[in-house]
Design a protein around this motif. Structure first.
Motif, PDB file in Angstrom:
ATOM      1  N   LEU A 249       0.831  -1.209   0.000  1.00 47.47           N
ATOM      2  CA  LEU A 249       0.000   0.000   0.000  1.00 47.47           C
ATOM      3  C   LEU A 249       0.863   1.255   0.000  1.00 47.47           C
ATOM      4  N   LEU A 250       1.931   1.234   0.779  1.00 47.21           N
ATOM      5  CA  LEU A 250       2.816   2.390   0.869  1.00 47.21           C
ATOM      6  C   LEU A 250       3.622   2.576  -0.412  1.00 47.21           C
ATOM      7  N   HIS A 251       4.115   1.478  -0.958  1.00 49.46           N
ATOM      8  CA  HIS A 251       4.878   1.586  -2.199  1.00 49.46           C
ATOM      9  C   HIS A 251       3.979   2.064  -3.344  1.00 49.46           C
ATOM     10  N   GLY A 252       2.711   1.695  -3.317  1.00 49.66           N
ATOM     11  CA  GLY A 252       1.784   2.168  -4.338  1.00 49.66           C
ATOM     12  C   GLY A 252       1.618   3.678  -4.303  1.00 49.66           C
ATOM     13  N   LEU A 253       1.621   4.254  -3.097  1.00 53.21           N
ATOM     14  CA  LEU A 253       1.559   5.712  -2.982  1.00 53.21           C
ATOM     15  C   LEU A 253       2.805   6.353  -3.575  1.00 53.21           C
ATOM     16  N   GLY A 254       3.945   5.663  -3.417  1.00 51.87           N
ATOM     17  CA  GLY A 254       5.172   6.161  -4.025  1.00 51.87           C
ATOM     18  C   GLY A 254       5.102   6.100  -5.545  1.00 51.87           C
ATOM     19  N   PHE A 255       4.541   5.007  -6.090  1.00 49.04           N
ATOM     20  CA  PHE A 255       4.374   4.903  -7.537  1.00 49.04           C
ATOM     21  C   PHE A 255       3.437   5.991  -8.055  1.00 49.04           C
ATOM     22  N   ALA A 256       2.403   6.302  -7.276  1.00 53.36           N
ATOM     23  CA  ALA A 256       1.395   7.272  -7.715  1.00 53.36           C
ATOM     24  C   ALA A 256       1.985   8.656  -7.912  1.00 53.36           C
ATOM     25  N   ARG A 257       3.071   8.960  -7.188  1.00 55.45           N
ATOM     26  CA  ARG A 257       3.673  10.285  -7.310  1.00 55.45           C
ATOM     27  C   ARG A 257       4.068  10.580  -8.750  1.00 55.45           C
ATOM     28  N   ALA A 258       4.618   9.571  -9.442  1.00 52.07           N
ATOM     29  CA  ALA A 258       5.023   9.765 -10.834  1.00 52.07           C
ATOM     30  C   ALA A 258       3.822  10.109 -11.708  1.00 52.07           C
ATOM     31  N   LEU A 259       2.682   9.438 -11.461  1.00 53.47           N
ATOM     32  CA  LEU A 259       1.481   9.704 -12.253  1.00 53.47           C
ATOM     33  C   LEU A 259       0.882  11.067 -11.928  1.00 53.47           C
ATOM     34  N   ILE A 260       0.880  11.416 -10.648  1.00 52.81           N
ATOM     35  CA  ILE A 260       0.296  12.695 -10.238  1.00 52.81           C
ATOM     36  C   ILE A 260       1.072  13.850 -10.839  1.00 52.81           C
ATOM     37  N   GLU A 261       2.401  13.709 -10.918  1.00 51.02           N
ATOM     38  CA  GLU A 261       3.233  14.786 -11.439  1.00 51.02           C
ATOM     39  C   GLU A 261       3.037  14.988 -12.932  1.00 51.02           C
ATOM     40  N   VAL A 262       2.825  13.914 -13.690  1.00 62.46           N
ATOM     41  CA  VAL A 262       2.673  14.058 -15.142  1.00 62.46           C
ATOM     42  C   VAL A 262       1.221  14.142 -15.563  1.00 62.46           C
ATOM     43  N   GLY A 263       0.312  13.712 -14.690  1.00 64.66           N
ATOM     44  CA  GLY A 263      -1.103  13.780 -14.999  1.00 64.66           C
ATOM     45  C   GLY A 263      -1.596  12.566 -15.775  1.00 64.66           C
ATOM     46  N   LEU A 264      -2.909  12.435 -15.838  1.00 59.21           N
ATOM     47  CA  LEU A 264      -3.556  11.335 -16.552  1.00 59.21           C
ATOM     48  C   LEU A 264      -4.398  11.901 -17.685  1.00 59.21           C
ATOM     49  N   PRO A 265      -4.464  11.213 -18.808  1.00 58.68           N
ATOM     50  CA  PRO A 265      -5.214  11.726 -19.957  1.00 58.68           C
ATOM     51  C   PRO A 265      -6.718  11.726 -19.692  1.00 58.68           C
ATOM     52  N   GLU A 266      -7.350  12.853 -19.927  1.00 56.86           N
ATOM     53  CA  GLU A 266      -8.781  12.953 -19.714  1.00 56.86           C
ATOM     54  C   GLU A 266      -9.516  11.974 -20.640  1.00 56.86           C
ATOM     55  N   GLY A 267     -10.477  11.254 -20.075  1.00 57.34           N
ATOM     56  CA  GLY A 267     -11.240  10.301 -20.856  1.00 57.34           C
ATOM     57  C   GLY A 267     -10.597   8.933 -20.976  1.00 57.34           C
ATOM     58  N   ASP A 268      -9.317   8.825 -20.602  1.00 54.72           N
ATOM     59  CA  ASP A 268      -8.603   7.543 -20.700  1.00 54.72           C
ATOM     60  C   ASP A 268      -7.871   7.220 -19.407  1.00 54.72           C
ATOM     61  N   VAL A 269      -8.425   7.676 -18.272  1.00 53.87           N
ATOM     62  CA  VAL A 269      -7.763   7.458 -16.985  1.00 53.87           C
ATOM     63  C   VAL A 269      -7.635   5.968 -16.656  1.00 53.87           C
ATOM     64  N   PRO A 270      -8.699   5.160 -16.789  1.00 49.69           N
ATOM     65  CA  PRO A 270      -8.541   3.725 -16.480  1.00 49.69           C
ATOM     66  C   PRO A 270      -7.471   3.047 -17.342  1.00 49.69           C
ATOM     67  N   LEU A 271      -7.426   3.398 -18.621  1.00 47.41           N
ATOM     68  CA  LEU A 271      -6.428   2.811 -19.523  1.00 47.41           C
ATOM     69  C   LEU A 271      -5.019   3.188 -19.090  1.00 47.41           C
ATOM     70  N   ALA A 272      -4.810   4.462 -18.748  1.00 41.20           N
ATOM     71  CA  ALA A 272      -3.483   4.912 -18.333  1.00 41.20           C
ATOM     72  C   ALA A 272      -3.055   4.246 -17.033  1.00 41.20           C
ATOM     73  N   LEU A 273      -3.993   4.125 -16.077  1.00 43.81           N
ATOM     74  CA  LEU A 273      -3.686   3.463 -14.812  1.00 43.81           C
ATOM     75  C   LEU A 273      -3.321   1.998 -15.035  1.00 43.81           C
ATOM     76  N   LEU A 274      -4.102   1.326 -15.876  1.00 49.94           N
ATOM     77  CA  LEU A 274      -3.821  -0.075 -16.174  1.00 49.94           C
ATOM     78  C   LEU A 274      -2.446  -0.220 -16.818  1.00 49.94           C
ATOM     79  N   ALA A 275      -2.156   0.638 -17.793  1.00 57.21           N
ATOM     80  CA  ALA A 275      -0.874   0.550 -18.498  1.00 57.21           C
ATOM     81  C   ALA A 275       0.291   0.802 -17.560  1.00 57.21           C
ATOM     82  N   PHE A 276       0.171   1.806 -16.703  1.00 51.35           N
ATOM     83  CA  PHE A 276       1.251   2.114 -15.765  1.00 51.35           C
ATOM     84  C   PHE A 276       1.470   0.955 -14.803  1.00 51.35           C
ATOM     85  N   ASN A 277       0.388   0.398 -14.284  1.00 52.64           N
ATOM     86  CA  ASN A 277       0.508  -0.699 -13.326  1.00 52.64           C
ATOM     87  C   ASN A 277       1.083  -1.953 -13.974  1.00 52.64           C
ATOM     88  N   VAL A 278       0.653  -2.245 -15.199  1.00 55.40           N
ATOM     89  CA  VAL A 278       1.220  -3.384 -15.924  1.00 55.40           C
ATOM     90  C   VAL A 278       2.707  -3.151 -16.178  1.00 55.40           C
TER      91      VAL A 278
END
Length: 341
Positions: A249-278
């Protein structure tokens, strides 16, 4: 043999990263945003990493038709150097080339986020030392989005030494494949959950405390490794999936920092999250496979080193545990001092 292989790899990692000026993270990625504000105008946000207290020697150059192509000198925002300006780009950005000058001489990358016009969804792309420029396509599509965030996930896990050390320490602590599989699976589920929660804004935790706790998780595993093996199993051996889930859970918050800083594409948030996690999982599996393969190769090519570690496993494990524990404890103190001071 597997233990010895992992053993030698941890030894190599701790030797490489145990210097006083070592950092658990690679350089933060650069970030360039081109946000359409109307007509032929785009609001430009350019954020580049710091190196030794100075801005990295890279510069964002907009297409030749844009005016101005580069912005004013950046100012330090506490983590990186930030600047912004309004650029006029007659004819738009589609088919035009954006260049990150000097990126080919670095080991970092730059995330480009742009909109082509009004009511258009934001698109993303990743620029690297091997590909420091991009000719902006008419529309990126889901394949491009998946590829950009997948590569970002792979890069983030492979460049994060603290995350890799955590995985390696789990390999040393949990010898049987079933508990190890349970631990790795629970770690994956946990950090996937916290990554999504933080990216959607459901959990808001400042980055510095998260980084300190991530380092503390490595210190905990190093301390576990120092406990002598006996009739009473260590906590990580008795409840491997619980330990892995909690720290996941804690390491996931660390991973999220990279996504929060660059942002997620509007309308494709689930796809971007899936791709990053994979991408994170692919990088993690790749590291484990390469680590075991290299460890086995070292043990065959350098039998004298393998003999020492193979015949003094307990002493060697203690040395490695102290080395990893001291290094991670230093990171804890450094990171806590960074947000307390």
């Amino acid at each position: 043999m597997i233990l010895r292989a992992v053993f030698l790899l941890v030894f190599a990692l701790t030797t490489l990263f145990s210097t006083p000026d070592a950092s658990a993270h690679a350089l933060e990625p650069g970030y360039l945003e081109l946000d359409h504000v109307g007509g032929d105008e785009w609001r430009v946000t350019w954020r580049k990493p710091q190196v030794g207290g100075e801005p990295m020697r890279i510069d964002a150059l907009l297409p030749e038709a844009c005016d101005p192509r580069s912005g004013p000198d950046p100012a330090f925002d506490g983590r990186a150097f930030l600047t912004g300006w309004i650029a006029t780009c007659p004819g738009g950005l589609a088919g035009q080339t954006v260049v990150i000058e000097g990126l080919e001489r670095t080991r970092t990358d730059v995330l480009l986020r742009y909109t082509l016009g009004p009511d258009e969804s934001a698109q993303t792309a990743r620029l690297t030392a091997a590909s420091p420029s991009l000719t902006i396509p008419e529309k990126q599509g889901w394949i491009g989005i998946f590829g950009s965030y997948f590569s970002l996930g792979v890069h983030h896990i492979l460049m994060g030494v603290d995350h890799l050390l955590f995985v390696l320490m789990l390999l040393l602590l949990i010898r049987e494949w079933r508990p190890l599989l349970a631990a790795v699976t629970s770690f994956t589920i946990a950090h996937s959950f916290s990554l999504a929660a933080a990216s959607f804004g459901w959990i808001i935790v400042p980055a510095p405390p998260v980084e300190a706790i991530v380092a503390l998780s490595i210190t905990f595993l190093a301390a576990e490794l120092l406990h002598p093996e006996g009739d009473k199993k260590r906590l990580s051996e008795r409840y491997p999936w619980v330990v892995a889930f909690a720290f996941g859970l804690l390491h996931g918050l660390g991973f999220a920092r990279a996504l929060i800083e660059v942002g997620l594409p509007e309308g494709d948030v689930p796809l971007a999250l899936l791709a990053f996690n994979v991408g994170v999982e692919a990088g993690q599996i790749l590291f484990i496979v390469v680590a075991l393969a290299l460890g086995a190769a070292i043990s065959r090519l350098y039998p004298a080193v393998a003999y020492v570690f193979g015949n003094s496993a307990r002493a060697g494990l203690r040395i490695l545990a102290y080395a990893v524990g001291a290094m991670s404890a230093f990171w804890v103190i450094e990171r806590v001092a960074g947000f307390v001071a």
